[in-house]
Design a protein around this motif. Structure first.
Motif, PDB file in Angstrom:
ATOM      1  N   ASN A  46       0.840  -1.200   0.000  1.00 20.01           N
ATOM      2  CA  ASN A  46       0.000   0.000   0.000  1.00 20.01           C
ATOM      3  C   ASN A  46       0.871   1.244   0.000  1.00 20.01           C
ATOM      4  O   ASN A  46       1.878   1.300   0.712  1.00 20.01           O
ATOM      5  CB  ASN A  46      -0.902   0.035   1.238  1.00 20.01           C
ATOM      6  CG  ASN A  46      -1.944  -1.046   1.195  1.00 20.01           C
ATOM      7  OD1 ASN A  46      -2.607  -1.249   0.189  1.00 20.01           O
ATOM      8  ND2 ASN A  46      -2.100  -1.772   2.287  1.00 20.01           N
ATOM      9  N   SER A  47       0.465   2.233  -0.758  1.00 19.47           N
ATOM     10  CA  SER A  47       1.182   3.506  -0.775  1.00 19.47           C
ATOM     11  C   SER A  47       0.801   4.324   0.448  1.00 19.47           C
ATOM     12  O   SER A  47      -0.117   3.973   1.194  1.00 19.47           O
ATOM     13  CB  SER A  47       0.814   4.296  -2.036  1.00 19.47           C
ATOM     14  OG  SER A  47      -0.498   4.819  -1.911  1.00 19.47           O
ATOM     15  N   GLU A  48       1.497   5.428   0.614  1.00 12.09           N
ATOM     16  CA  GLU A  48       1.064   6.389   1.616  1.00 12.09           C
ATOM     17  C   GLU A  48      -0.227   7.030   1.097  1.00 12.09           C
ATOM     18  O   GLU A  48      -0.639   6.797  -0.041  1.00 12.09           O
ATOM     19  CB  GLU A  48       2.144   7.433   1.861  1.00 12.09           C
ATOM     20  CG  GLU A  48       2.512   8.275   0.648  1.00 12.09           C
ATOM     21  CD  GLU A  48       3.660   9.222   0.933  1.00 12.09           C
ATOM     22  OE1 GLU A  48       3.529  10.071   1.839  1.00 12.09           O
ATOM     23  OE2 GLU A  48       4.689   9.113   0.261  1.00 12.09           O
ATOM     24  N   VAL A  49      -0.850   7.848   1.924  1.00 13.05           N
ATOM     25  CA  VAL A  49      -2.082   8.528   1.510  1.00 13.05           C
ATOM     26  C   VAL A  49      -1.707   9.824   0.801  1.00 13.05           C
ATOM     27  O   VAL A  49      -0.815  10.559   1.241  1.00 13.05           O
ATOM     28  CB  VAL A  49      -2.990   8.804   2.723  1.00 13.05           C
ATOM     29  CG1 VAL A  49      -4.219   9.613   2.312  1.00 13.05           C
ATOM     30  CG2 VAL A  49      -3.412   7.486   3.373  1.00 13.05           C
ATOM     31  N   TYR A  50      -2.393  10.082  -0.301  1.00 10.56           N
ATOM     32  CA  TYR A  50      -2.183  11.300  -1.092  1.00 10.56           C
ATOM     33  C   TYR A  50      -3.461  12.127  -1.101  1.00 10.56           C
ATOM     34  O   TYR A  50      -4.552  11.603  -0.854  1.00 10.56           O
ATOM     35  CB  TYR A  50      -1.803  10.943  -2.536  1.00 10.56           C
ATOM     36  CG  TYR A  50      -0.446  10.298  -2.641  1.00 10.56           C
ATOM     37  CD1 TYR A  50       0.686  11.074  -2.855  1.00 10.56           C
ATOM     38  CD2 TYR A  50      -0.287   8.927  -2.517  1.00 10.56           C
ATOM     39  CE1 TYR A  50       1.946  10.491  -2.946  1.00 10.56           C
ATOM     40  CE2 TYR A  50       0.965   8.334  -2.602  1.00 10.56           C
ATOM     41  CZ  TYR A  50       2.066   9.122  -2.818  1.00 10.56           C
ATOM     42  OH  TYR A  50       3.309   8.539  -2.907  1.00 10.56           O
TER      43      TYR A  50
ATOM     44  N   ARG B 298      -8.852  12.228  -0.500  1.00  6.59           N
ATOM     45  CA  ARG B 298      -7.711  11.445  -0.033  1.00  6.59           C
ATOM     46  C   ARG B 298      -7.688  10.126  -0.806  1.00  6.59           C
ATOM     47  O   ARG B 298      -8.709   9.445  -0.876  1.00  6.59           O
ATOM     48  CB  ARG B 298      -7.822  11.186   1.462  1.00  6.59           C
ATOM     49  CG  ARG B 298      -7.825  12.453   2.288  1.00  6.59           C
ATOM     50  CD  ARG B 298      -8.135  12.196   3.753  1.00  6.59           C
ATOM     51  NE  ARG B 298      -7.082  11.403   4.367  1.00  6.59           N
ATOM     52  CZ  ARG B 298      -7.261  10.174   4.880  1.00  6.59           C
ATOM     53  NH1 ARG B 298      -8.456   9.597   4.892  1.00  6.59           N
ATOM     54  NH2 ARG B 298      -6.241   9.520   5.415  1.00  6.59           N
TER      55      ARG B 298
ATOM     56  N   GLN C   9      -5.304   6.472  -2.069  1.00  6.35           N
ATOM     57  CA  GLN C   9      -4.211   5.558  -1.778  1.00  6.35           C
ATOM     58  C   GLN C   9      -4.144   4.535  -2.910  1.00  6.35           C
ATOM     59  O   GLN C   9      -5.149   4.274  -3.579  1.00  6.35           O
ATOM     60  CB  GLN C   9      -4.461   4.861  -0.441  1.00  6.35           C
ATOM     61  CG  GLN C   9      -3.329   4.012   0.045  1.00  6.35           C
ATOM     62  CD  GLN C   9      -3.580   3.470   1.448  1.00  6.35           C
ATOM     63  OE1 GLN C   9      -4.698   3.120   1.784  1.00  6.35           O
ATOM     64  NE2 GLN C   9      -2.523   3.393   2.237  1.00  6.35           N
TER      65      GLN C   9
ATOM     66  N   SER D  52      -2.676   0.574  -4.189  1.00 10.47           N
ATOM     67  CA  SER D  52      -2.340  -0.736  -3.660  1.00 10.47           C
ATOM     68  C   SER D  52      -2.068  -1.709  -4.803  1.00 10.47           C
ATOM     69  O   SER D  52      -2.651  -1.592  -5.882  1.00 10.47           O
ATOM     70  CB  SER D  52      -3.519  -1.234  -2.808  1.00 10.47           C
ATOM     71  OG  SER D  52      -3.268  -2.528  -2.330  1.00 10.47           O
TER      72      SER D  52
ATOM     73  N   PRO E  44       1.521  14.159  -1.369  1.00 11.92           N
ATOM     74  CA  PRO E  44       1.419  13.370  -0.131  1.00 11.92           C
ATOM     75  C   PRO E  44       0.607  14.126   0.926  1.00 11.92           C
ATOM     76  O   PRO E  44       0.709  15.348   1.036  1.00 11.92           O
ATOM     77  CB  PRO E  44       2.877  13.214   0.323  1.00 11.92           C
ATOM     78  CG  PRO E  44       3.682  13.429  -0.909  1.00 11.92           C
ATOM     79  CD  PRO E  44       2.911  14.409  -1.736  1.00 11.92           C
ATOM     80  N   GLU E  45      -0.184  13.371   1.679  1.00 12.91           N
ATOM     81  CA  GLU E  45      -0.970  13.969   2.752  1.00 12.91           C
ATOM     82  C   GLU E  45      -0.025  14.413   3.866  1.00 12.91           C
ATOM     83  O   GLU E  45       0.885  13.675   4.245  1.00 12.91           O
ATOM     84  CB  GLU E  45      -1.974  12.955   3.294  1.00 12.91           C
ATOM     85  CG  GLU E  45      -2.833  13.485   4.411  1.00 12.91           C
ATOM     86  CD  GLU E  45      -3.855  12.459   4.877  1.00 12.91           C
ATOM     87  OE1 GLU E  45      -5.039  12.779   4.875  1.00 12.91           O
ATOM     88  OE2 GLU E  45      -3.438  11.335   5.231  1.00 12.91           O
TER      89      GLU E  45
ATOM     90  N   VAL F 123       0.499  15.044   7.655  1.00 15.73           N
ATOM     91  CA  VAL F 123      -0.064  14.694   8.952  1.00 15.73           C
ATOM     92  C   VAL F 123       0.354  15.783   9.937  1.00 15.73           C
ATOM     93  O   VAL F 123       1.553  15.978  10.176  1.00 15.73           O
ATOM     94  CB  VAL F 123       0.437  13.315   9.434  1.00 15.73           C
ATOM     95  CG1 VAL F 123      -0.117  12.986  10.804  1.00 15.73           C
ATOM     96  CG2 VAL F 123       0.067  12.245   8.422  1.00 15.73           C
TER      97      VAL F 123
ATOM     98  N   ALA G 143       0.894  10.105  13.783  1.00 14.16           N
ATOM     99  CA  ALA G 143       1.992   9.558  12.980  1.00 14.16           C
ATOM    100  C   ALA G 143       2.575   8.347  13.567  1.00 14.16           C
ATOM    101  O   ALA G 143       2.462   7.486  14.103  1.00 14.16           O
ATOM    102  CB  ALA G 143       3.107  10.579  12.831  1.00 14.16           C
TER     103      ALA G 143
END
Length: 90
Positions: A5-9, A31, A33, A35, A81-82, A84, A90
């Protein structure tokens, strides 16, 4: 099988409209993501196109496309990228 899974964008800009199924409903601020799955093929000598799932976490939708198809559709969006801001998250 291993799921990656990628990070959240976050969609920061829509560069051009698309009529591609599911992607046509993506909006600035959504948002998302990505996969993919690593798995053994039934034939060890054959490599198939990688399939990726684009998941819109805001809308609760997802679609699976080949890497080539996904890259072509994603040209319609600016995705960053989101960030945080809550240290505890985090």
């Amino acid at each position: 099988m291993i799921v990656l899974n990628s990070e959240v964008y976050v969609i920061s800009e829509i560069k051009r409209k698309t009529r591609a199924k599911v992607f046509e409903d993506w909006r600035v601020g959504d948002r998302v993501q990505f996969s993919t799955e690593m798995r053994r093929n039934s034939s060890y000598s054959t490599v198939y196109a990688s399939m990726f799932t684009a998941i819109n976490l805001t809308q609760g939708t997802e679609i699976t496309k080949s890497q080539t198809e996904l890259v072509n559709v994603l040209r319609s969006f600016e995705i960053v990228p989101e960030v945080v801001t809550d240290v505890d998250a985090a």
